[in-house]
Design a protein around this motif. Structure first.
Motif, PDB file in Angstrom:
ATOM      1  N   GLY A   1       0.819  -1.211   0.000  1.00  0.00           N
ATOM      2  CA  GLY A   1       0.000   0.000   0.000  1.00  0.00           C
ATOM      3  C   GLY A   1       0.851   1.259   0.000  1.00  0.00           C
ATOM      4  N   GLY A   2       1.920   1.245   0.794  1.00  0.00           N
ATOM      5  CA  GLY A   2       2.824   2.394   0.873  1.00  0.00           C
ATOM      6  C   GLY A   2       3.534   2.658  -0.446  1.00  0.00           C
ATOM      7  N   PHE A   3       4.056   1.593  -1.081  1.00  0.00           N
ATOM      8  CA  PHE A   3       4.751   1.759  -2.366  1.00  0.00           C
ATOM      9  C   PHE A   3       3.789   2.197  -3.470  1.00  0.00           C
ATOM     10  N   CYS A   4       2.547   1.753  -3.391  1.00  0.00           N
ATOM     11  CA  CYS A   4       1.539   2.204  -4.356  1.00  0.00           C
ATOM     12  C   CYS A   4       1.289   3.705  -4.210  1.00  0.00           C
ATOM     13  N   ARG A   5       1.219   4.164  -2.959  1.00  0.00           N
ATOM     14  CA  ARG A   5       0.948   5.588  -2.717  1.00  0.00           C
ATOM     15  C   ARG A   5       2.063   6.496  -3.253  1.00  0.00           C
ATOM     16  N   VAL A   6       3.316   5.973  -3.267  1.00  0.00           N
ATOM     17  CA  VAL A   6       4.423   6.805  -3.771  1.00  0.00           C
ATOM     18  C   VAL A   6       4.801   6.425  -5.207  1.00  0.00           C
ATOM     19  N   ASN A   7       3.911   5.658  -5.862  1.00  0.00           N
ATOM     20  CA  ASN A   7       4.072   5.283  -7.284  1.00  0.00           C
ATOM     21  C   ASN A   7       5.389   4.558  -7.582  1.00  0.00           C
ATOM     22  N   LYS A   8       5.761   3.629  -6.715  1.00  0.00           N
ATOM     23  CA  LYS A   8       6.953   2.814  -6.966  1.00  0.00           C
ATOM     24  C   LYS A   8       6.512   1.373  -7.198  1.00  0.00           C
ATOM     25  N   PHE A   9       5.976   1.143  -8.402  1.00  0.00           N
ATOM     26  CA  PHE A   9       5.376  -0.164  -8.664  1.00  0.00           C
ATOM     27  C   PHE A   9       6.423  -1.275  -8.757  1.00  0.00           C
ATOM     28  N   HIS A  10       7.654  -0.936  -9.150  1.00  0.00           N
ATOM     29  CA  HIS A  10       8.701  -1.968  -9.199  1.00  0.00           C
ATOM     30  C   HIS A  10       8.938  -2.551  -7.807  1.00  0.00           C
ATOM     31  N   ARG A  11       8.771  -1.711  -6.776  1.00  0.00           N
ATOM     32  CA  ARG A  11       8.924  -2.188  -5.395  1.00  0.00           C
ATOM     33  C   ARG A  11       7.724  -3.035  -4.972  1.00  0.00           C
ATOM     34  N   VAL A  12       6.559  -2.701  -5.515  1.00  0.00           N
ATOM     35  CA  VAL A  12       5.363  -3.510  -5.254  1.00  0.00           C
ATOM     36  C   VAL A  12       5.588  -4.920  -5.785  1.00  0.00           C
ATOM     37  N   SER A  13       6.146  -5.006  -7.000  1.00  0.00           N
ATOM     38  CA  SER A  13       6.428  -6.312  -7.617  1.00  0.00           C
ATOM     39  C   SER A  13       7.410  -7.116  -6.767  1.00  0.00           C
TER      40      SER A  13
END
Length: 443
Positions: free
Chosen positions: A237-249
């Motif tokens: 959720g945190g990485f989504c909020r800061v638009n870092k989708f590579h970290r979400v993956s």
């Protein structure tokens, strides 16, 4: 026992009172207390047993758990008057816990001071109860001062103490103090548990400080503590909020490697993110994967997807998802979903469809709110449909749905322009309890 001429002992009564209190039958437990020492015969046996500290503490705890702290205090006085049965640390802990949970922190602190005065030593449970109570009521600085004083007197904090304080400082975005307490915890020799780390990760993630959240995650892993699904969901959720989708993956891959399966929150977070950035293809892909994995979509899942299509101007596709939701799933649409669709239909000049959807909303037993009416009013204003707007104004009064400044802005500008100021006055007067500053100019 009576039939067999077996004399009940303090243990017998203790077992009975303990179980009655566990089942919240406190009045029955108090009745048993009175029967213990009344000296009356029962089946030829004269029952006269003095209650001990365990029985008194059990009853005091039972009374506090049902919100009867004052009666607990009275029982402590009775306990004090009985020879050889003085209140102890457990007695005070039960009462302090009861008053703190009731939000009466001052009374809890007063009892803490009293126990020190009486020579009854507080323990870590006493300290944690007061620290937790102060943190819950927003008195974080008082909690810190109290904890410092407790340490000075020789009571060291444990994981519970530090977690309560760290969580409180994270909630007010004072991460410097939270980390200071975390480091103090490490230096004191108190080993942090998964809850402490999760508290910090959650706080940093909510504030968008993902570098700090990642650092805490690394520390957690280094200690050999495995992050759970909740922890990963927080980070995703945190990485989504800061638009870092590579970290979400990366987080999703880590979850898979750890043998953890994404749950409803994981999928909803991903769908909401994809919807926010307008990647409808990915949002649909995630939802299909969710269903295939046997995870049931929730109202939030459908809401995020419907909102995404509406934001992209694809209101027809949004309506199709809405129809599928009603027909194929067991998830009923809520006010938020109806509002998204009604607003989007009105913005796309489909006011009749929006009105029909509002009719369906009421048939389904879903209550319209101010946002619903505002969307309809805007649509009807664009259509210049005065008769329908009067009808919905009457409905708004009937449903006791208070207008907000947006409602008044729409109606004031429109109705004043077409000479319907009297209808506006009647509408405002019909809204009992509505803001005085909005109505004083009309009524």
């Amino acid at each position: 026992m009576v039939e067999m001429d077996i004399q009940p002992t303090v243990v017998t009564f203790g077992i009975l009172i303990n179980h009655m209190c566990k089942f919240r039958r406190v009045d029955d437990a108090l009745e048993v207390l009175e029967k213990m020492s009344d000296g009356k015969e029962s089946g030829g046996i004269s029952v006269s047993v003095e209650p001990d500290a365990v029985i008194y503490n059990t009853l005091i705890d039972g009374l506090c758990k049902v919100g009867r702290q004052q009666e607990g205090l009275g029982l402590m006085e009775r306990m004090r008057s009985q020879r050889g049965c003085a209140p102890d640390t457990i007695t005070y802990n039960c009462l302090i816990d009861g008053f703190c949970k009731a939000g009466e922190i001052e009374k809890g602190k007063e009892l803490f001071d009293e126990m020190n005065k009486e020579g009854v030593a507080p323990n870590i449970v006493t300290v944690n109860t007061l620290v937790g109570g102060m943190c819950r009521t927003g008195r974080v600085s008082n909690a810190v001062d109290f904890f410092v004083e407790a340490q000075r007197r020789g009571t060291k904090g444990d994981a519970v103490t530090y977690t309560a304080l760290i969580n409180a400082f994270c909630k007010v975005n004072n991460f410097e103090k939270a980390m200071e307490l975390f480091n103090e915890m490490l230096k004191s020799g108190c080993s942090p548990d998964a809850i402490v780390y999760s508290t910090l990760i959650s706080g940093f993630s909510q504030a968008g400080r993902m570098a700090d959240a990642s650092f805490v995650l690394a520390e957690l892993k280094e200690l050999g503590i495995r992050p759970d699904t909740v922890c990963y969901n927080t980070l995703i959720g945190g990485f989504c909020r800061v638009n870092k989708f590579h970290r979400v993956s990366e987080m999703l891959k880590e979850m898979e490697e750890a043998g953890l399966k994404p749950d409803t929150i994981t999928y909803n977070t991903l769908i909401a993110y994809a919807s926010k950035i307008g990647d409808l293809k990915f949002a649909c892909k995630v939802m299909k994967k969710m269903i295939k994995a046997g995870v049931v979509p929730t109202v939030a899942t459908y809401g995020a997807l419907i909102n995404a299509y509406c934001l992209n101007g694809n209101v027809n596709e949004a309506m199709e998802i809405f129809k599928d939701m009603k027909a194929a799933s067991k998830v009923p649409p809520n006010t938020v979903i109806y509002n998204i669709l009604i607003d989007s239909l009105c913005k796309n000049n489909k006011v009749k469809s929006a009105v029909s959807l509002m009719e369906d909303m009421e048939i389904q037993g879903v209550t319209p709110n101010t946002t619903t009416y505002n969307a309809i009013f805007k649509g009807l204003r664009d259509e210049k449909d005065l008769e329908r707007v009067f009808e919905f104004m009457d409905r708004m009064i009937e449903h006791a749905c208070n207008p907000d400044y947006i409602t008044m802005e729409i109606l004031t500008e429109w109705l004043s322009a077409v000479g319907e100021i009297e209808r506006l006055k009647n509408f405002c007067c019909g809204m009992r309890g509505f803001w005085f500053h909005c109505t004083k100019g009309f009524c």
